[in-house]
Scaffold this active site. Structure first.
Site, PDB file in Angstrom:
ATOM      1  N   ASP A  35       0.814  -1.212   0.000  1.00 61.51           N
ATOM      2  CA  ASP A  35       0.000   0.000   0.000  1.00 61.51           C
ATOM      3  C   ASP A  35       0.853   1.271   0.000  1.00 61.51           C
ATOM      4  OD1 ASP A  35      -2.568  -1.343   0.153  1.00 61.51           O
ATOM      5  OD2 ASP A  35      -2.019  -1.873   2.202  1.00 61.51           O
ATOM      6  N   GLY A  88       1.148  -5.800   3.838  1.00 65.84           N
ATOM      7  CA  GLY A  88      -0.234  -5.687   4.282  1.00 65.84           C
ATOM      8  C   GLY A  88      -1.247  -5.934   3.172  1.00 65.84           C
ATOM      9  N   GLY A 148      -0.375   3.290   6.771  1.00 65.94           N
ATOM     10  CA  GLY A 148       0.770   2.508   7.175  1.00 65.94           C
ATOM     11  C   GLY A 148       2.073   3.270   7.216  1.00 65.94           C
TER      12      GLY A 148
END
Length: 624
Positions: free
Chosen positions: A210, A242, A587
């Site tokens: 991401d 992720g 993140g």
């Protein structure tokens, strides 16, 4: 426009030979959802093994020609990625080749094979077939142009290998034109998209986790022409740790939950099919006054602690979060803070549940609006008519530590030689046959350079703003936040405020927190909402673990945990009162301190592929 055809309505029907098995005759029937195959000779079968090829498993097709001058047949090759027979069997590439030999001349057989190839590519790209008209290659627009950005250090450092071995061949089979660039450092992708001439590209696709898409998105929104730049369709092919957005795309496409290579192949198939969807973007204002834009989440407390502290276990891939969660539970912290939000004025439309989530008196229940039909843009209705080589050699196309350039890839070749992959003993090898000539109105695409000069409207002296103290760069452009007063000033009276000790706060936009964690099971890419979740102090480690285990199936709101809170909001403000902690946006760690955010519905565009006909089982939402 003609009404949509039923899934079982035959569009084409014909008799073909089987290749490389000689003497076998097959009846093929093409519908809008699948290719049906029935054996006619030597032994008819009503339901032959492998007799149904779902178009959801097809990446593309081409026509082939025998290298033997005496063979007048033409060949239709369909590239498929069927799921393994076992319950957890992964996808495997398979090429199904059918022999068109009903006429005496090659030209007539080629015309028939090309008719089937055109019809199949139209279905894959969402191009309507004429009701009574002739199916010709002119139905297909020019091939779309993709810019692929690969982070070779993504996940366990296998992103480049996965891209080379799986993504590039599939994109080539689908007839998508592309240039590929490997990023070399943090914020490299952001700098690249700030200097791109976007008119050369139809979409930008990141091959990583991401974080790379976060860079691309914020780079587009920091351009002087951000209002047009943010409309650029963005895609993601998961090769990170992720892979939250990819998990949401996978669910949107109707596939079963997947991880690793299966998730990558699923998302690659959806990319090849084409189809875009509006994407909500969250504008986040940090304590220093800088802004960044989020497509995923803002986290504080346990979630951000695990995300950042597990960075040292990056070599483990997605398992780093499992280990980080265990370590985080062992040293569970609480954080004092003030959380304020603007509730979304919606009425509950979720099914009733026996386990409603206890809510504060001012918390509201999310009510998703009916899902609108997905919009297809011209980008997703194209097929290539030319071989697709990658520019060689070029530093952007060279694997780290290897001087060897990428192999040549083409639509009709799809990687290895056909004779090696599918030719049997005694069979004349097949060679690529030009599939679909370009429509007269579709000009040949000019060669594209991986990176163009700075466009005239963007002065050469323009440089990205300096990074914020937290490491993530802010944006000085983008839409105004009309719902947010300046940080540090009082909030309007219709806002709700709570000051408590929290274990975590999570503001999430799509459904997934990671590829296998469904934090907001009822969320959609364009619902215009921030799904605000929090866990108050006082929760036991066992209860917190149960929440995260249930999140794998999206059932955590049915646990009835009194410490778990939820609200559907349009904007929020977080004021940490604990002097030390970690904040993350998508993140990425940002500066610690007060922040506030507002949702901008449908500001971006996400490449999702067509929506799945049947997704996962519906789940009860919070407060239902």
């Amino acid at each position: 426009m003609a009404p949509p055809l039923a899934a079982s309505t035959p569009l084409l029907h014909g008799e073909f030979g089987s290749y490389p098995a000689c003497g076998r005759r097959l009846a093929l029937t093409l519908t809008s959802q699948a290719l049906h195959i029935q054996r006619l000779r030597p032994k008819p079968e009503a339901r032959p093994r492998g007799g149904l090829v779902s178009l959801a498993e097809v990446s593309g097709c081409c026509t082939l020609q025998s290298r033997s001058p005496s063979d007048s047949a033409a060949y239709l090759c369909i590239y498929t990625y069927p799921q393994g027979r076992r319950r957890r069997g992964g996808r495997r590439r398979a090429a199904r080749i059918f022999q068109a030999d009903g006429a005496t001349t090659y030209e007539e057989n080629h015309a028939e094979a090309q008719r089937w190839a055109t019809a199949l590519m139209c279905l894959l790209r969402g191009v309507p077939l004429p009701g009574d008209g002739e199916i010709t290659p002119e139905l297909l627009p020019r091939k779309p142009r993709l810019l692929l950005l690969v982070n070779p250090f993504g996940g366990r450092g296998l992103a480049w290998q996965l891209c080379r071995d799986h993504v590039l061949p599939m994109i080539s089979e689908a007839g998508l034109s592309f240039n590929l660039i490997q990023t070399e450092r943090q914020n490299h992708a952001r700098e690249l998209v700030q200097g791109l001439n976007l008119s050369e590209w139809d979409s930008i696709v990141t091959v990583s986790g991401d974080g790379l898409l976060y860079e691309v998105l914020n780079g587009l929104l920091d351009r002087p022409d951000w209002e047009e730049a943010v409309k650029m369709p963005l895609g993601i092919l998961p090769c990170g740790s992720g892979n939250a957005l990819a998990g949401a795309v996978n669910q949107f496409g109707g596939f079963e939950p997947a991880l690793g290579l299966d998730l990558l192949l699923n998302c690659s198939l959806l990319l090849c099919r084409g189809g875009s969807h509006p994407l909500d973007l969250l504008s986040v204002t940090l304590a220093s006054g800088s802004r960044c834009f989020s497509f995923l989440s803002v986290a504080w407390g346990f979630v951000s602690d695990v995300d950042i502290q597990s960075e040292r276990f990056r070599a483990l891939g997605s398992a780093r979060f499992t280990l980080g969660t265990v370590l985080g539970l062992a040293t569970l912290h609480t954080y004092r803070g003030r959380l304020s939000y603007l509730p979304a004025a919606v009425e509950s439309a979720l099914p009733a549940s026996a386990h409603g989530l206890p809510r504060a008196k001012s918390e509201l229940t999310l009510a998703p609006a009916p899902v609108p039909p997905v919009a297809h843009s011209p980008l997703h209705r194209s097929v290539s008519d030319l071989p697709l080589p990658l520019p060689q050699p070029h530093p952007a196309l060279t694997s780290p530590g290897s001087p060897e350039p990428l192999p040549m890839l083409s639509l009709n070749g799809g990687g290895p030689e056909l004779a090696e992959d599918w030719g049997g003993a005694g069979d004349a090898p097949l060679s690529p046959d030009p599939l679909l000539p370009s429509p007269p109105s579709s000009p040949k695409a000019a060669p594209l350079s991986p990176i163009t000069e700075v466009p005239p409207e963007m002065p050469a002296s323009s440089k990205p703003p300096p990074p914020t103290p937290g490491g993530a760069e802010g944006s000085t452009r983008g839409p105004p936040d009309h719902l947010l007063p300046p940080l540090g000033t009082p909030l309007p009276s219709d806002w709700v405020t709570m000051e408590e000790d929290f274990v975590l706060m999570l503001a999430i936009s799509p459904s997934h927190l990671s590829a296998d964690m469904v934090a907001a099971p009822h969320a959609r890419f364009d619902d215009g909402l921030v799904h605000l979740c929090w866990v108050r102090s006082g929760i036991s480690r066992a209860a917190l673990l149960r929440i995260f285990l249930a999140m794998e199936r999206g059932n955590h709101f049915s646990l009835g945990c009194p410490h778990l809170g939820y609200a559907a909001v349009r904007a929020f403000r977080l004021e940490p009162l604990t002097p030390r902690g970690m904040l993350t946006v998508d993140g990425e760690q940002v500066e610690y301190g007060p922040l506030q955010a507002q949702m901008h519905p449908g500001l971006g565009t996400l490449l999702t592929g067509p929506p799945g006909r049947a997704g996962p089982e519906p789940r009860a939402g919070p407060g239902s």
